[in-house]
Scaffold this motif. Sequence first.
Motif, PDB file in Angstrom:
ATOM      1  N   LEU A 185       2.148  19.234  55.182  1.00  0.00           N
ATOM      2  CA  LEU A 185       1.193  18.579  54.114  1.00  0.00           C
ATOM      3  C   LEU A 185       1.177  19.173  52.787  1.00  0.00           C
ATOM      4  CD1 LEU A 185      -2.238  18.601  56.566  1.00  0.00           C
ATOM      5  CD2 LEU A 185      -0.499  16.768  55.800  1.00  0.00           C
ATOM      6  N   VAL A 186       2.152  19.872  52.304  1.00  0.00           N
ATOM      7  CA  VAL A 186       2.488  20.352  51.212  1.00  0.00           C
ATOM      8  C   VAL A 186       4.020  20.185  50.481  1.00  0.00           C
ATOM      9  CG1 VAL A 186       0.527  22.071  51.353  1.00  0.00           C
ATOM     10  CG2 VAL A 186       3.053  22.813  51.829  1.00  0.00           C
ATOM     11  N   ASP A 187       3.916  20.126  49.297  1.00  0.00           N
ATOM     12  CA  ASP A 187       5.240  20.031  48.671  1.00  0.00           C
ATOM     13  C   ASP A 187       5.386  21.093  47.593  1.00  0.00           C
ATOM     14  OD1 ASP A 187       7.752  19.116  47.485  1.00  0.00           O
ATOM     15  OD2 ASP A 187       6.677  17.773  46.143  1.00  0.00           O
ATOM     16  N   VAL A 188       6.457  22.072  47.968  1.00  0.00           N
ATOM     17  CA  VAL A 188       6.367  23.211  47.157  1.00  0.00           C
ATOM     18  C   VAL A 188       7.184  22.761  45.618  1.00  0.00           C
ATOM     19  CG1 VAL A 188       7.244  25.712  46.629  1.00  0.00           C
ATOM     20  CG2 VAL A 188       6.360  24.872  48.904  1.00  0.00           C
ATOM     21  N   VAL A 189       6.188  22.946  44.551  1.00  0.00           N
ATOM     22  CA  VAL A 189       7.015  22.240  43.181  1.00  0.00           C
ATOM     23  C   VAL A 189       7.229  23.350  42.147  1.00  0.00           C
ATOM     24  CG1 VAL A 189       5.759  20.177  43.553  1.00  0.00           C
ATOM     25  CG2 VAL A 189       4.613  21.839  42.368  1.00  0.00           C
ATOM     26  N   ALA A 190       6.940  24.708  42.448  1.00  0.00           N
ATOM     27  CA  ALA A 190       7.172  25.719  41.429  1.00  0.00           C
ATOM     28  C   ALA A 190       6.955  26.928  41.990  1.00  0.00           C
ATOM     29  CB  ALA A 190       6.537  25.479  40.206  1.00  0.00           C
ATOM     30  N   GLU A 191       7.526  28.168  41.342  1.00  0.00           N
ATOM     31  CA  GLU A 191       7.208  29.410  41.595  1.00  0.00           C
ATOM     32  C   GLU A 191       7.375  30.322  40.205  1.00  0.00           C
ATOM     33  OE1 GLU A 191      10.180  32.564  43.290  1.00  0.00           O
ATOM     34  OE2 GLU A 191      10.766  30.691  44.164  1.00  0.00           O
ATOM     35  N   THR A 192       6.686  31.162  40.254  1.00  0.00           N
ATOM     36  CA  THR A 192       6.524  32.005  39.093  1.00  0.00           C
ATOM     37  C   THR A 192       8.074  32.692  39.052  1.00  0.00           C
ATOM     38  OG1 THR A 192       5.599  33.971  40.450  1.00  0.00           O
ATOM     39  CG2 THR A 192       4.083  32.738  38.981  1.00  0.00           C
ATOM     40  N   PRO A 193       8.463  32.703  37.684  1.00  0.00           N
ATOM     41  CA  PRO A 193       9.888  33.263  37.712  1.00  0.00           C
ATOM     42  C   PRO A 193       9.870  34.767  37.800  1.00  0.00           C
ATOM     43  CG  PRO A 193       8.865  32.692  35.584  1.00  0.00           C
ATOM     44  CD  PRO A 193       7.856  32.022  36.629  1.00  0.00           C
ATOM     45  N   ASP A 194       8.832  35.625  37.730  1.00  0.00           N
ATOM     46  CA  ASP A 194       8.736  36.972  37.637  1.00  0.00           C
ATOM     47  C   ASP A 194       7.724  37.382  38.870  1.00  0.00           C
ATOM     48  OD1 ASP A 194      10.950  37.368  35.822  1.00  0.00           O
ATOM     49  OD2 ASP A 194       9.162  36.882  34.383  1.00  0.00           O
ATOM     50  N   TRP A 195       7.623  38.464  39.267  1.00  0.00           N
ATOM     51  CA  TRP A 195       6.676  39.285  39.951  1.00  0.00           C
ATOM     52  C   TRP A 195       5.451  39.363  38.905  1.00  0.00           C
ATOM     53  CZ3 TRP A 195       6.725  39.777  45.224  1.00  0.00           C
ATOM     54  CH2 TRP A 195       7.938  39.570  45.852  1.00  0.00           C
ATOM     55  N   VAL A 196       4.316  39.078  39.417  1.00  0.00           N
ATOM     56  CA  VAL A 196       3.124  39.389  38.772  1.00  0.00           C
ATOM     57  C   VAL A 196       2.346  40.616  39.428  1.00  0.00           C
ATOM     58  CG1 VAL A 196       0.982  38.599  37.718  1.00  0.00           C
ATOM     59  CG2 VAL A 196       2.921  37.048  38.324  1.00  0.00           C
ATOM     60  N   THR A 197       1.823  41.687  38.591  1.00  0.00           N
ATOM     61  CA  THR A 197       1.323  42.687  39.324  1.00  0.00           C
ATOM     62  C   THR A 197      -0.189  42.999  39.038  1.00  0.00           C
ATOM     63  OG1 THR A 197       1.977  44.214  37.455  1.00  0.00           O
ATOM     64  CG2 THR A 197       3.412  44.035  39.321  1.00  0.00           C
ATOM     65  N   TYR A 198      -0.891  43.428  39.651  1.00  0.00           N
ATOM     66  CA  TYR A 198      -2.336  43.917  39.346  1.00  0.00           C
ATOM     67  C   TYR A 198      -2.529  45.422  39.848  1.00  0.00           C
ATOM     68  CZ  TYR A 198      -4.259  42.711  43.799  1.00  0.00           C
ATOM     69  OH  TYR A 198      -4.648  42.492  45.010  1.00  0.00           O
ATOM     70  N   ASP A 199      -3.269  46.147  39.222  1.00  0.00           N
ATOM     71  CA  ASP A 199      -3.753  47.702  39.856  1.00  0.00           C
ATOM     72  C   ASP A 199      -5.155  47.521  40.118  1.00  0.00           C
ATOM     73  OD1 ASP A 199      -1.297  48.917  39.015  1.00  0.00           O
ATOM     74  OD2 ASP A 199      -1.884  48.535  36.962  1.00  0.00           O
ATOM     75  N   LEU A 200      -5.434  48.155  41.503  1.00  0.00           N
ATOM     76  CA  LEU A 200      -6.469  48.326  41.875  1.00  0.00           C
ATOM     77  C   LEU A 200      -7.666  49.276  41.133  1.00  0.00           C
ATOM     78  CD1 LEU A 200      -5.918  48.903  45.738  1.00  0.00           C
ATOM     79  CD2 LEU A 200      -6.803  46.963  44.907  1.00  0.00           C
ATOM     80  N   PRO A 201      -8.698  48.741  41.167  1.00  0.00           N
ATOM     81  CA  PRO A 201      -9.791  49.772  40.185  1.00  0.00           C
ATOM     82  C   PRO A 201      -9.906  51.038  40.979  1.00  0.00           C
ATOM     83  CG  PRO A 201     -10.817  47.977  41.444  1.00  0.00           C
ATOM     84  CD  PRO A 201      -9.537  47.812  41.575  1.00  0.00           C
ATOM     85  N   PRO A 202     -10.055  51.968  40.158  1.00  0.00           N
ATOM     86  CA  PRO A 202     -10.227  53.391  40.899  1.00  0.00           C
ATOM     87  C   PRO A 202     -11.256  53.388  41.952  1.00  0.00           C
ATOM     88  CG  PRO A 202     -10.619  53.530  38.306  1.00  0.00           C
ATOM     89  CD  PRO A 202     -10.564  52.038  38.670  1.00  0.00           C
ATOM     90  N   GLU A 203     -12.395  52.568  42.121  1.00  0.00           N
ATOM     91  CA  GLU A 203     -13.195  52.748  43.162  1.00  0.00           C
ATOM     92  C   GLU A 203     -12.623  51.979  44.573  1.00  0.00           C
ATOM     93  OE1 GLU A 203     -14.464  49.106  41.033  1.00  0.00           O
ATOM     94  OE2 GLU A 203     -13.794  50.972  40.373  1.00  0.00           O
ATOM     95  N   LEU A 204     -11.540  51.449  44.610  1.00  0.00           N
ATOM     96  CA  LEU A 204     -10.694  50.733  45.615  1.00  0.00           C
ATOM     97  C   LEU A 204      -9.654  51.613  46.054  1.00  0.00           C
ATOM     98  CD1 LEU A 204     -11.154  46.979  45.098  1.00  0.00           C
ATOM     99  CD2 LEU A 204     -12.527  48.627  46.645  1.00  0.00           C
ATOM    100  N   LEU A 205      -8.993  52.599  45.229  1.00  0.00           N
ATOM    101  CA  LEU A 205      -7.709  53.326  45.462  1.00  0.00           C
ATOM    102  C   LEU A 205      -8.110  53.991  46.702  1.00  0.00           C
ATOM    103  CD1 LEU A 205      -6.251  54.356  41.991  1.00  0.00           C
ATOM    104  CD2 LEU A 205      -5.299  52.861  43.740  1.00  0.00           C
ATOM    105  N   GLY A 206      -7.138  54.118  47.791  1.00  0.00           N
ATOM    106  CA  GLY A 206      -7.365  54.782  48.925  1.00  0.00           C
ATOM    107  C   GLY A 206      -8.282  54.261  50.141  1.00  0.00           C
ATOM    108  N   LYS A 207      -8.739  53.098  49.583  1.00  0.00           N
ATOM    109  CA  LYS A 207      -9.667  52.329  50.520  1.00  0.00           C
ATOM    110  C   LYS A 207      -9.082  51.221  51.198  1.00  0.00           C
ATOM    111  CE  LYS A 207     -13.828  54.304  48.553  1.00  0.00           C
ATOM    112  NZ  LYS A 207     -14.776  54.130  47.656  1.00  0.00           N
ATOM    113  N   VAL A 208      -8.279  50.510  50.355  1.00  0.00           N
ATOM    114  CA  VAL A 208      -7.651  49.335  50.984  1.00  0.00           C
ATOM    115  C   VAL A 208      -6.268  49.475  51.372  1.00  0.00           C
ATOM    116  CG1 VAL A 208      -9.334  47.742  49.783  1.00  0.00           C
ATOM    117  CG2 VAL A 208      -7.020  48.269  48.787  1.00  0.00           C
TER     118      VAL A 208
END
Length: 162
Positions: free
Chosen positions: A71-94
Amino acid sequence: MTELLGPSGLPYRPCAGVVLINPAGLVFAGRRIDNPGPAWQMPQGGIDPGETPRDAALRELVEETGVTTELVDVVAETPDWVTYDLPPELLGKVWKGRYGGQKQKWFAMRFLGPDEAVRIATAHPEFDRWQWMRAADVVESIVPFKRDVYARVLGEFRKILA
């Protein structure tokens, strides 16, 4: 090859995400069950060992939305990896404290089925509601620490969304 580390000194968790786009150019967003406040997001999740990012994205789509690959057609992908950092209150918890954030590959997919094909009551549900949203509304509805990632990813796919 050295592992990419975030500011926390922890590695990034490999992840794949899906921008599922309906014929009207709206984007799927699900409201997370596990967040204390209203937090909407697009389907995404970890990449299993030996799995390609594309395969992980398709697996996560099925697991989180019930939308099957035909039911899907894959039409594109991001050329690079995209990163994000957890906020301090979530570090070590997830993620059992093993990661300081995520590195993500995102895939734009056109939804070819009827809305009835979306079934978020899956074996391990992550969402309690879902809806089609304008891209800008998806960015505003995500948890704040992921907004820059969502803005970047949706910006990469702006021509597809237009």
